[in-house]
Design an enzyme around this catalytic site. Sequence first.
Site, short mmCIF file in Angstrom:
data_model
loop_
_atom_site.label_atom_id
_atom_site.label_comp_id
_atom_site.label_asym_id
_atom_site.label_seq_id
_atom_site.Cartn_x
_atom_site.Cartn_y
_atom_site.Cartn_z
N LYS A 193 10.15 2.17 -31.69
CA LYS A 193 11.49 2.62 -31.20
C LYS A 193 12.07 1.30 -30.49
CE LYS A 193 13.77 6.66 -29.02
NZ LYS A 193 13.63 7.68 -28.21
N SER A 211 16.27 11.21 -29.93
CA SER A 211 16.86 9.84 -30.00
C SER A 211 15.69 9.14 -30.95
CB SER A 211 16.81 9.26 -28.74
OG SER A 211 15.36 9.37 -27.97
N SER A 220 13.23 14.39 -28.00
CA SER A 220 13.46 13.05 -28.80
C SER A 220 12.24 12.79 -29.55
CB SER A 220 14.13 12.04 -27.89
OG SER A 220 15.40 12.35 -27.38
#
Length: 473
Positions: A80, A155, A179
Amino acid sequence: MSNLNFLPAAVMVQQIREKKVSPVELVATHLAQIEKLNPSLNAFVQLDADRARQSAAEAERAVMQGKPLGPLHGVPISIKSSISVAGLRCESGTRLRAGLVADQDAPLVIRLKNAGAIVLGVTNTPELLMAWETDNLLYGRTNSPWDLERTPGGSSGGEAAAIAAGMSAGGVGSDGGGSIRVPAHFSGICGLKPTPGRIPSAGHFPVSAGPFALIGVVGPMARTVADLKILFEIMQGPDVGDICAAPVPMRWPSAGEIKSLKIGYFEDDGRTPITPETRAAVHRAAEALRSAGFQVEAFRPQGLEEARQLWHKFFVVAGAMLLRPMFTEGDVDLSPILKQFLDEAAAQPVHTGRSLLDAWIQRDLLRTRFLAQMQQYPILLCPAAAIPAFRHGERSWQIEGKTVDYLDAWSYTEFFNLLGNPAAVVPVSHSPEGLPIGVQIVGRPWEEEQVLAIAAALEKRCSAWKIPPLAVL
């Protein structure tokens, strides 16, 4: 698409050791899948193709020379883009950090590389990670490999889409309100939110400190529970950069110990309704574990609504207080999706020193009461979210005659950020539209091994993983 792209990481490693497949071939097939699918999915925001190929060649030489091989030797992964990877952008989806390149690896990235993993690149996020839909002004929106009109979540949405679509064998997300778990649920993969401090969050932006260290973590994402286990084993362990770190030893329970754990399940929290197919998935998961020999009983713990409200005070109210001063009125660098979040928070009174301390104390007292209940039920089984993957831009849904608003739909994951429990998501079934539905397995703090063991048993019984339709076009 090559069949290699959807092998479990554990199988990739085994085939590399047995010289049935080379790391060079494995990286090449993943880069080819990225070239084919990323233009429509927009999961990766930066590739490191040349370095990945070089690392693959080095990994191949190590195999041929009989050198010691790590547990992820030659396996291509993704990270990420809120986590530092040396030489790659660490922008967290915001123009305020546009072009920022990390000068060193986060501790967990060092551990993964030392284990032989090859980092392909970094994946998309919503701006400053404050949304359950991945979209920003830097790179635009990420689309689900199940339906381009829907989100893979947020996210860690870019990460989930990449793994689900066979562009990455596994990787790392972060989770302050679902997330990791919501994107895993939306995308038909597995994800683990560990106890704060079990995997070091150092190198993540926004920084995990103060009250946010209580709720925000980094953790593994993969297509199988076995791969989550490998990633977890590599990344876990204390680090001086994580204020919640503790020297907790690894301890995988025996089959007998696991079967002795009583599992409590709840299909809804009594406040936020869930779709019929989500309810059916939780029921199926409970029955699957019961048929596997576990003692499974209906049990809704007390304190869920208080946990939701307190999570809101930390993540929404306190989070907005930190983020809002970074932008000016009408700032063109503020993405619409983050503006929605800040507008939502603006309706709430800001914290005073006293109100923040009060919320913190209430959280600790609630956590004590909640964990006392888990003495009887060390494992909880419940929804990951109220709905499957939603269409881009949707912010409310009608369920059982009630309007479910955006923040409420993820309360099932938010509880356990507030309380600090480890929790995993495993795909269990699909909606009538063919969308994945995951179920959440929750354990007591520092007992990730138990969570993963139950998750593996559930995965074996349900066998719900599928290749997304858009990944095979």
